[in-house]
Design a protein around this motif. Structure first.
Motif, PDB file in Angstrom:
ATOM      1  N   THR A 210      42.319  27.911  45.023  1.00 10.59           N
ATOM      2  CA  THR A 210      42.198  26.263  44.934  1.00 10.59           C
ATOM      3  C   THR A 210      41.880  25.749  46.280  1.00 10.59           C
ATOM      4  O   THR A 210      41.371  24.683  46.387  1.00 10.59           O
ATOM      5  N   ASN A 211      42.611  26.488  47.300  1.00  8.29           N
ATOM      6  CA  ASN A 211      42.929  25.866  48.541  1.00  8.29           C
ATOM      7  C   ASN A 211      41.958  26.756  49.514  1.00  8.29           C
ATOM      8  O   ASN A 211      41.694  26.346  51.008  1.00  8.29           O
ATOM      9  N   VAL A 212      41.145  27.789  49.251  1.00 12.71           N
ATOM     10  CA  VAL A 212      40.272  28.637  50.055  1.00 12.71           C
ATOM     11  C   VAL A 212      38.942  28.697  49.452  1.00 12.71           C
ATOM     12  O   VAL A 212      38.720  29.193  47.984  1.00 12.71           O
ATOM     13  N   HIS A 213      37.678  28.471  50.029  1.00  6.77           N
ATOM     14  CA  HIS A 213      36.250  28.716  49.742  1.00  6.77           C
ATOM     15  C   HIS A 213      36.352  30.164  49.357  1.00  6.77           C
ATOM     16  O   HIS A 213      35.802  30.552  48.202  1.00  6.77           O
ATOM     17  N   ARG A 214      36.247  30.964  50.275  1.00 10.43           N
ATOM     18  CA  ARG A 214      36.266  32.368  50.099  1.00 10.43           C
ATOM     19  C   ARG A 214      37.182  33.397  50.843  1.00 10.43           C
ATOM     20  O   ARG A 214      37.620  32.992  51.979  1.00 10.43           O
ATOM     21  N   THR A 215      37.409  34.432  50.348  1.00 15.79           N
ATOM     22  CA  THR A 215      38.479  35.473  50.887  1.00 15.79           C
ATOM     23  C   THR A 215      38.098  36.733  51.227  1.00 15.79           C
ATOM     24  O   THR A 215      37.258  37.200  50.441  1.00 15.79           O
ATOM     25  N   LEU A 216      38.248  37.269  52.404  1.00 10.08           N
ATOM     26  CA  LEU A 216      38.083  38.534  52.804  1.00 10.08           C
ATOM     27  C   LEU A 216      39.385  39.484  52.886  1.00 10.08           C
ATOM     28  O   LEU A 216      40.205  38.973  53.649  1.00 10.08           O
ATOM     29  N   THR A 217      39.468  40.471  52.084  1.00 12.91           N
ATOM     30  CA  THR A 217      40.829  41.232  52.036  1.00 12.91           C
ATOM     31  C   THR A 217      40.444  42.630  52.826  1.00 12.91           C
ATOM     32  O   THR A 217      39.496  43.140  52.347  1.00 12.91           O
ATOM     33  N   VAL A 218      41.416  43.235  53.399  1.00  5.87           N
ATOM     34  CA  VAL A 218      41.015  44.236  54.136  1.00  5.87           C
ATOM     35  C   VAL A 218      42.445  45.478  53.769  1.00  5.87           C
ATOM     36  O   VAL A 218      43.489  45.356  53.781  1.00  5.87           O
ATOM     37  N   CYS A 219      41.960  46.659  53.523  1.00  2.85           N
ATOM     38  CA  CYS A 219      42.866  47.961  53.398  1.00  2.85           C
ATOM     39  C   CYS A 219      43.954  47.627  52.168  1.00  2.85           C
ATOM     40  O   CYS A 219      43.412  47.131  51.095  1.00  2.85           O
ATOM     41  N   TRP A 220      45.023  47.611  52.479  1.00  2.00           N
ATOM     42  CA  TRP A 220      46.299  47.403  51.456  1.00  2.00           C
ATOM     43  C   TRP A 220      45.986  45.980  51.117  1.00  2.00           C
ATOM     44  O   TRP A 220      46.287  45.710  49.762  1.00  2.00           O
TER      45      TRP A 220
END
Length: 307
Positions: free
Chosen positions: A139-149
């Motif tokens: 709801t508060n972020v347009h796009r997310t990048l996640t890394v490893c764990w």
């Protein structure tokens, strides 16, 4: 007429990463300069779960700062978790607890890995808050990048996917296959490219549930999945480490007292030899594609994100 210089990344004036980036000729904007520019910067939050926070800050800021866009990087931490490897003074000076920013909006969020890969998700001390952060990102972020764990945790939270502990650490530099060259995330990346790998667990292709829209973008015949597009959650999941410096794997090898030898990394498998960085350009391409896609698709008004 004087031409105003647009510079790409805004970080705190006295953040240690600033000196490193300036020495590398990465153009860094001061907070004072940013306030004078009549444009809206891309607002990116970095939820840094790594023990050596200063190194990770520098690696991420380097890649975001190489793009032609102005980026305002906000350092965020788990609210109630105390870092043991970074000074309390650094944390209090440069990091905001998530509870303090939860009412704010961001164009992008980056969630790093953490040294908890062999612990069940539900037993990680900050798991409940991380789950709330993942939900907040919708709801508060347009796009997310996640890394490893961080990528494994997000896939477990949103899709119920389990991680599998490896018998030995997957460490080294491995060739990866570009499975989706037409994807905006993979633009410019070659059909085969090198990626540093450093993890004790994995997510397996056969565990990806059907009907969830998950798309494999890159994988290695030796170390498995690398990049997954998760459009339903507006997320890109990366299990490996294109952000790593040339000597990061060497530092981990020394820290772990030589319990394994990173493969395809030290020339001649000699730990005394200087590694050659064959992935630097690939990291810049991926992060450049990500920040460009965020810029192209985010709301003009931050307040409209999530509506």
């Amino acid at each position: 007429m004087e031409r105003r210089r647009i510079v790409p990344i805004r970080i705190a004036d006295n953040l240690p990463a600033r000196r490193t980036l300036e020495a590398e000729a990465v153009i860094v904007m001061s907070e004072t300069e940013a306030a004078r520019q009549d444009i809206r910067p891309m607002r990116i939050a970095l939820l840094n779960l790594m023990p050596d926070k200063i190194t990770t800050e520098t690696q991420i800021a380097r890649l975001l700062g190489a793009t032609p866009l102005q980026v305002e990087l906000e350092l965020v931490r788990i609210s109630d978790h105390v870092s043991k490897n970074t000074s309390a003074g650094h944390i209090s000076s440069f990091y905001r607890p998530w509870e303090e920013v939860r009412d704010e909006k961001y164009d992008g969020l980056i969630v790093t890995g953490a040294p908890v890969e062999t612990i069940p998700f539900e037993e990680v001390a900050y798991w409940d808050e991380l789950r709330r952060i993942f939900d907040w990102s919708q709801t508060n972020v347009h796009r997310t990048l996640t890394v490893c764990w961080g990528a494994m945790a997000a896939l477990h939270h949103f899709h119920g996917i389990e991680k599998h502990e490896l018998p030995t650490k997957a460490a080294g530099v491995f060739r990866h296959l570009n499975r989706a060259p037409a994807s905006p995330w993979m633009r410019g990346l070659p059909d085969v490219f090198d990626v540093p790998v450093s993890r004790w667990s994995e997510v397996r292709r056969e565990d990806l549930p059907e009907g969830h829209g998950l798309a494999v973008l890159a994988e290695s015949p030796e170390t498995g999945l690398c990049l997954i597009d998760d459009p339903a959650q507006n997320m890109l999941h990366m299990f490996n480490h294109l952000e790593y410096d040339t000597l990061t794997l060497a530092g981990e090898y020394a820290r772990d007292e030589g319990g394994y030898l990173p493969r395809n990394y030290f020339p001649g498998d000699d730990p005394a030899a200087l590694p050659v960085n064959s992935w630097r350009g690939h990291g810049h391409l991926l992060f450049g594609n990500w920040i460009n896609e965020v810029y192209q698709t985010t709301a003009f008004d931050l307040a409209d994100i999530g509506k």
